[in-house]
Design an enzyme around this catalytic site. Structure first.
Site, PDB file in Angstrom:
ATOM      1  CG  ASN A 173      24.065 -53.970 -85.106  1.00 50.42           C
ATOM      2  OD1 ASN A 173      23.259 -54.547 -84.377  1.00 50.42           O
ATOM      3  ND2 ASN A 173      25.231 -54.491 -85.451  1.00 50.42           N
ATOM      4  CD1 TRP A 174      19.303 -50.168 -82.350  1.00 49.00           C
ATOM      5  CD2 TRP A 174      17.720 -50.875 -80.920  1.00 49.00           C
ATOM      6  NE1 TRP A 174      18.230 -49.332 -82.480  1.00 49.00           N
ATOM      7  CE2 TRP A 174      17.236 -49.727 -81.617  1.00 49.00           C
ATOM      8  CE3 TRP A 174      16.890 -51.481 -79.976  1.00 49.00           C
ATOM      9  CZ2 TRP A 174      15.966 -49.204 -81.380  1.00 49.00           C
ATOM     10  CZ3 TRP A 174      15.619 -50.958 -79.747  1.00 49.00           C
ATOM     11  CH2 TRP A 174      15.170 -49.831 -80.447  1.00 49.00           C
ATOM     12  CE  LYS A 175      27.618 -53.504 -82.845  1.00 51.22           C
ATOM     13  NZ  LYS A 175      29.061 -53.298 -82.751  1.00 51.22           N
TER      14      LYS A 175
ATOM     15  CG  HIS B   6      28.327 -57.368 -86.979  1.00 51.63           C
ATOM     16  ND1 HIS B   6      29.324 -57.415 -86.042  1.00 51.63           N
ATOM     17  CD2 HIS B   6      27.985 -56.059 -87.110  1.00 51.63           C
ATOM     18  CE1 HIS B   6      29.563 -56.176 -85.607  1.00 51.63           C
ATOM     19  NE2 HIS B   6      28.758 -55.343 -86.238  1.00 51.63           N
TER      20      HIS B   6
ATOM     21  CD  GLU C  21      29.980 -56.801 -82.577  1.00 54.42           C
ATOM     22  OE1 GLU C  21      28.746 -56.892 -82.474  1.00 54.42           O
ATOM     23  OE2 GLU C  21      30.587 -55.700 -82.562  1.00 54.42           O
TER      24      GLU C  21
ATOM     25  CD  GLU D  31      29.739 -52.666 -89.302  1.00 55.25           C
ATOM     26  OE1 GLU D  31      29.136 -51.681 -88.903  1.00 55.25           O
ATOM     27  OE2 GLU D  31      29.670 -53.781 -88.754  1.00 55.25           O
TER      28      GLU D  31
ATOM     29  N   GLY E 186      33.377 -50.057 -82.235  1.00 55.00           N
ATOM     30  CA  GLY E 186      33.303 -49.899 -80.786  1.00 55.00           C
ATOM     31  C   GLY E 186      34.567 -49.347 -80.141  1.00 55.00           C
TER      32      GLY E 186
ATOM     33  CB  SER F  77      34.017 -45.438 -84.112  1.00 57.26           C
ATOM     34  OG  SER F  77      34.430 -46.469 -83.230  1.00 57.26           O
TER      35      SER F  77
ATOM     36  N   GLY G 156      26.461 -48.535 -84.539  1.00 58.63           N
ATOM     37  CA  GLY G 156      26.269 -49.313 -83.320  1.00 58.63           C
ATOM     38  C   GLY G 156      25.923 -48.397 -82.154  1.00 58.63           C
ATOM     39  N   GLY G 157      26.915 -48.084 -81.345  1.00 59.50           N
ATOM     40  CA  GLY G 157      26.703 -47.328 -80.100  1.00 59.50           C
ATOM     41  C   GLY G 157      25.861 -46.074 -80.255  1.00 59.50           C
TER      42      GLY G 157
END
Ligand code: 13P
Length: 255
Positions: A10-12, A96, A98, A168, A174, A213, A234-235
């Site tokens: 997930n590149w966000k 998600h 977010e 999640e 994150g 993470s 993510g990251g």
């Protein structure tokens, strides 16, 4: 039943045209000989065209980070299931944390997105998970059950046939503070059991990813757990070598 693992990036809100091409070229090179794990990426929708072109001939599947419930019409700023299909996107993230937080998306609204995706023949990747306060209050299972039940109540448990759930925990997203493999496994087993109470057959096949993470150092141990069927990353999905290590760890652990 053996479930085929799925690792999804997930590149966000990250990237550019050049970044999209470069990262995908890196992933194709790193993952050329990896089998035994489905791999998907969800770039920003702005870059689906570049991603579709760059992915041609690869086994990496395109996804997206959100979708609207409407298919066409006067809905300024929204993106439909048909538009995502037009670019070959298959795995679509919904719910998600977010989006639940910054866009006030409710469980019921997310269930409507789930329905829209099923109707279009796309695969919902339903994100669920508790906040740190809910975790500390011992409400993890209650929150996960509520978020899943919104879909079951609207569509029936069969809607989870061919679907993906991403557990999640919000406190792990994150933060660099992943759930431990045992912590995650306990919640994954609860989620699968909750679905099994309605249908064992549906529960046995549903993919339950862990997210929060996940990185190249902790992925392998997470994948040793029987109910962790992959990861939503993510990251660490923004760097081809790190993402490839995670994919290879899933392929190795589950085959
Ligand atoms: P991080 O891997 O950056 O913690 O993000 C997880 C996530 O939210 C994936 O959807």
């Amino acid at each position: 039943m053996a479930r085929r693992p799925l690792v999804m990036g997930n590149w966000k809100l990250n990237g550019s045209k050049a970044f999209t091409k470069e990262l995908i070229e890196g992933l194709k090179a790193e993952l050329a000989n990896v089998n035994g794990c489905d791999v998907a990426i969800a770039p920003p929708v702005m870059y689906l065209a570049e991603a579709e072109t760059a992915l041609a001939g690869s086994k990496i599947v395109l996804g997206a980070q959100n979708v609207d419930v409407n298919v066409k019409g006067a809905f300024t700023g929204d993106i439909s299931t048909e538009m995502l299909k037009d670019f070959g996107a298959k795995y679509i993230i919904i719910g998600h944390s977010e989006r639940r937080t910054y866009h006030k998306e409710s469980d019921e609204f997310i269930a409507k997105k789930f329905a829209a995706l099923k109707e279009a023949g796309l695969v919902p990747v339903l994100c669920i998970g508790e906040s740190e306060a809910e975790n500390e209050a011992g409400k993890t299972e209650e929150v996960c059950a509520r978020q899943i039940d919104a879909v079951i109540n609207a569509l029936g448990v069969e809607a989870f046939n061919g679907a993906v759930i991403a557990y999640e925990p919000i406190w792990a997203i994150g933060t660099g503070k992943s759930a431990t493999p045992a912590q995650a496994q306990a919640v994954h087993a609860f989620i699968r059991g909750h679905i099994a109470a309605k249908s064992q057959v549906v529960a046995d096949q549903v993919i339950i990813q862990y997210g929060g993470s996940v990185n190249d150092a902790n992925a392998a141990e997470l994948f040793t757990q029987p109910d962790i069927d992959g990861a939503l990353v993510g990251g660490a999905s923004l760097k081809a070598p790190a993402f490839a290590v995670i994919v290879k760890a899933a392929a190795a652990a589950k085959n």
